[in-house]
Design an enzyme around this catalytic site. Structure first.
Site, short mmCIF file in Angstrom:
data_model
loop_
_atom_site.label_atom_id
_atom_site.label_comp_id
_atom_site.label_asym_id
_atom_site.label_seq_id
_atom_site.Cartn_x
_atom_site.Cartn_y
_atom_site.Cartn_z
N ARG A 18 33.88 73.90 36.55
CA ARG A 18 33.76 75.34 36.78
C ARG A 18 34.98 76.13 36.29
NH1 ARG A 18 32.04 74.67 42.97
NH2 ARG A 18 32.98 72.63 42.62
N LYS A 25 41.90 70.48 36.35
CA LYS A 25 41.97 71.59 37.30
C LYS A 25 43.26 71.60 38.10
CE LYS A 25 39.12 71.64 40.97
NZ LYS A 25 37.91 72.00 41.73
C1 UD1 Z 1 34.02 69.22 48.63
C2 UD1 Z 1 33.30 68.63 49.85
C3 UD1 Z 1 32.79 69.77 50.70
C4 UD1 Z 1 33.95 70.66 51.12
C5 UD1 Z 1 34.76 71.13 49.91
C6 UD1 Z 1 36.07 71.73 50.40
C7 UD1 Z 1 32.30 66.47 49.21
C8 UD1 Z 1 31.05 65.79 48.80
N1 UD1 Z 1 32.19 67.79 49.42
O1 UD1 Z 1 33.08 69.94 47.86
O2 UD1 Z 1 32.17 69.26 51.89
O3 UD1 Z 1 33.47 71.77 51.85
O4 UD1 Z 1 35.10 70.03 49.06
O5 UD1 Z 1 36.83 72.29 49.36
O6 UD1 Z 1 33.32 65.83 49.39
N2 UD1 Z 1 36.81 64.42 43.02
C9 UD1 Z 1 37.18 63.16 42.57
N3 UD1 Z 1 36.22 62.31 42.12
C10 UD1 Z 1 34.91 62.65 42.11
C11 UD1 Z 1 34.54 63.94 42.57
C12 UD1 Z 1 35.52 64.81 43.03
O7 UD1 Z 1 38.36 62.81 42.55
O8 UD1 Z 1 34.11 61.80 41.69
C13 UD1 Z 1 37.85 65.33 43.51
C14 UD1 Z 1 37.92 66.64 42.75
O9 UD1 Z 1 38.81 66.53 41.66
C15 UD1 Z 1 38.42 67.62 43.80
C16 UD1 Z 1 37.92 67.03 45.10
O10 UD1 Z 1 37.59 65.69 44.83
O11 UD1 Z 1 39.84 67.68 43.85
C17 UD1 Z 1 36.71 67.78 45.63
O12 UD1 Z 1 35.71 67.77 44.65
P1 UD1 Z 1 34.86 69.09 44.34
O13 UD1 Z 1 33.91 68.76 43.26
O14 UD1 Z 1 35.75 70.24 44.16
O15 UD1 Z 1 34.05 69.19 45.71
P2 UD1 Z 1 33.38 70.47 46.35
O16 UD1 Z 1 32.05 70.67 45.73
O17 UD1 Z 1 34.32 71.59 46.36
CA CA Z 2 36.40 71.96 45.53
#
Ligand code: UD1
Ligand code: CA
Length: 451
Positions: A18, A25
């Site tokens: 995004r 990011k």
């Molecule tokens: C996530 C939470 C959500 C919460 C929100 C708070 C989950 C499934 N959802 O959603 O409940 O309200 O954060 O900000 O956890 N990342 C990895 N590996 C992956 C996917 C993500 O390292 O495979 C990291 C991303 O880089 C990021 C963090 O995890 O720093 C959160 O991922 P993001 O995709 O931003 O989750 P949200 O949809 O915001």
């Molecule tokens: Ca997030």
């Protein structure tokens, strides 16, 4: 009970789609510092037994910035649950057996506003409540993008439903997952193994472990925190909002510690900007990283400072640029359209107009005339200019480095100085003036006749 030991896993492997960016990011900066560094700064005072950052492929830049914290690559990123699993593998290698650790603190790399006090409070709360899992909750103005926290009648946490999977009824819940999770270490591996990908995004959600823990009769809790502290950054718009929020905090802290800002909303600070007492910052000043301004100094409008030290009672600008390595001692004046780079100006020295001083030393009490330029660069190499104390450099002088001007020397205006000037000497290095009496009047007459 002896103090429990915790390890931290920071998730930063998501591609940050995004943001629409070529850089990860968590490398985007807020107040001059990458998001992930803000988070590490909040974490470190709590001395985790180990910290692992989960990064994506081609994110060496993140690994470099978080070092000495260890990083591990999650490839491909299959969701936050899979990311924690990856982090656990790194910890298992490092802290064998993992039994050394009582609890795991999971943080998301994109929540830069967390404070040490909050993290410490959450750790204490989990221990006090003997919860298997403790999740930070918040009520943001716009909860739509976050996971919703579903509570049981007794107020404990029942499960978390992600935004994309929530029913209309669940979407109406204002209490959401702020992204911090503390988990009792002995349960984590087993809970993660039970998470499936049966959801809207087909991802392994970390948040699913709450519902799974409840099924095993494990206690899960939430602690509500101010939404401001848990803001997650997912878009450039949120990044700009976060910047604005951070700037407000920094300005307020500066003013509380005795800095005057005439128009605070036009002054931009970095997290590491250090401003002394009775410093006055006029409107429209920008501080890049690494600036210290000592007591009583004044920074006038439209100045840009980075990597610089401004001594007590010094005066900078308006329209001055201090670049890395600029050091102004007490009572130095640097005026409009003056650029200083890797140069030290001794106490009371003045460079008030239109100058460039690079790779230089200027002794105390020396006056640098308008338009003085240190010619420090021959296209390949940089050279130094050393000017002594109480010297006077006339206007529009070019000092061709390497060159020195001794104490008390005077350089005549318009000189191009290519050899060292001895102390107390007067140096004049310019074409001689020739006066031709009456010639101008003659020229004027001739020009008028032509018309
Ligand atoms: C996530 C939470 C959500 C919460 C929100 C708070 C989950 C499934 N959802 O959603 O409940 O309200 O954060 O900000 O956890 N990342 C990895 N590996 C992956 C996917 C993500 O390292 O495979 C990291 C991303 O880089 C990021 C963090 O995890 O720093 C959160 O991922 P993001 O995709 O931003 O989750 P949200 O949809 O915001
Ligand atoms: Ca997030």
């Amino acid at each position: 009970m002896s103090q429990s030991r915790f390890a931290a896993i920071i998730l930063a492997a998501g591609s940050g789609t995004r943001m629409k960016s070529a850089i990860p990011k968590v490398m985007h900066s807020i107040a001059g510092r990458p998001m992930i560094t803000h988070l590490l700064d909040a974490l470190y005072p709590l001395t985790p037994a180990a910290t692992v950052v989960v990064i994506g492929p081609q994110m060496e830049i993140v690994a470099r910035i978080v070092a000495p914290a260890e990083s591990i690559v999650q490839d491909p990123p299959l969701g936050t649950g899979d990311a924690v699993r990856t982090g656990l593998r790194a910890l298992g290698d490092r802290l064998a057996p993992l039994g050394d650790i009582d609890e795991l603190l999971v943080l998301y790399g994109d929540t830069p506003f967390l404070t040490t006090a909050t993290l410490s409070h959450l750790l204490e709360e989990r221990r006090r409540a003997s919860a298997a899992i403790l999740v930070s909750g918040m009520r943001p103005v716009d909860p739509s993008a976050y996971g919703r926290l579903v509570l049981a009648d007794d107020g404990t946490l029942e499960h978390i439903v992600e935004a994309a999977d929530a029913t209309a009824e669940e979407q109406a819940i204002g209490l959401v997952n702020g992204g911090i999770m503390m988990i009792e270490a002995r349960h984590l591996g087993e809970l993660l193994d039970a998470v499936d990908t049966d959801n809207a995004k087909g991802e392994v959600y970390l948040t699913d472990i709450v519902g799974l823990a409840r099924r095993k009769q494990l206690r899960c809790r939430t602690v509500e925190l101010p939404a401001e502290e848990l803001l997650g950054i997912n878009t450039r718009i949120e990044l700009a909002e976060a910047e604005a929020l951070m700037q407000r905090r920094l300005r307020r802290a500066a003013m509380e510690s005795g800095v005057t800002m005439v128009a605070p909303e036009t002054v931009f600070l970095c997290v590491d900007t250090r401003l002394g007492r009775d410093v006055i910052i006029e409107p429209n000043v920008t501080f890049g990283p690494g600036v210290t301004v000592e007591d009583g100094a004044r920074i006038c409008s439209f100045s840009y400072l980075e990597g610089a030290v401004v001594g007590p009672a010094a005066r900078v600008g308006p329209f001055a640029r201090l670049r890395p390595g600029a050091v102004l001692e007490e009572d130095v004046h640097v005026g409009n359209f003056v650029e200083i780079k890797a140069a030290r100006l001794g106490a009371g020295a003045k460079a008030n107009h239109l100058s460039y001083l690079g790779d230089s030393e200027v002794g105390s009490g020396t006056n640098i005339g308008a338009g003085t330029i240190t010619c420090n660069y021959d296209g390949v190499n940089k050279f130094r200019t050393i000017i002594g104390e109480h010297a006077f450099i006339g206007s529009n002088t070019a000092l061709v480095a390497p060159v020195s001007v001794g104490d008390g020397a005077i350089v005549a205006a318009g000189s191009v100085i290519t050899r060292d000037v001895p102390a107390d000497a007067l140096s004049i290095a310019r074409g001689l003036q020739v006066d031709k009496p009456g010639r101008a009047a003659e020229i004027w007459r001739r020009l008028q006749r032509k018309k």
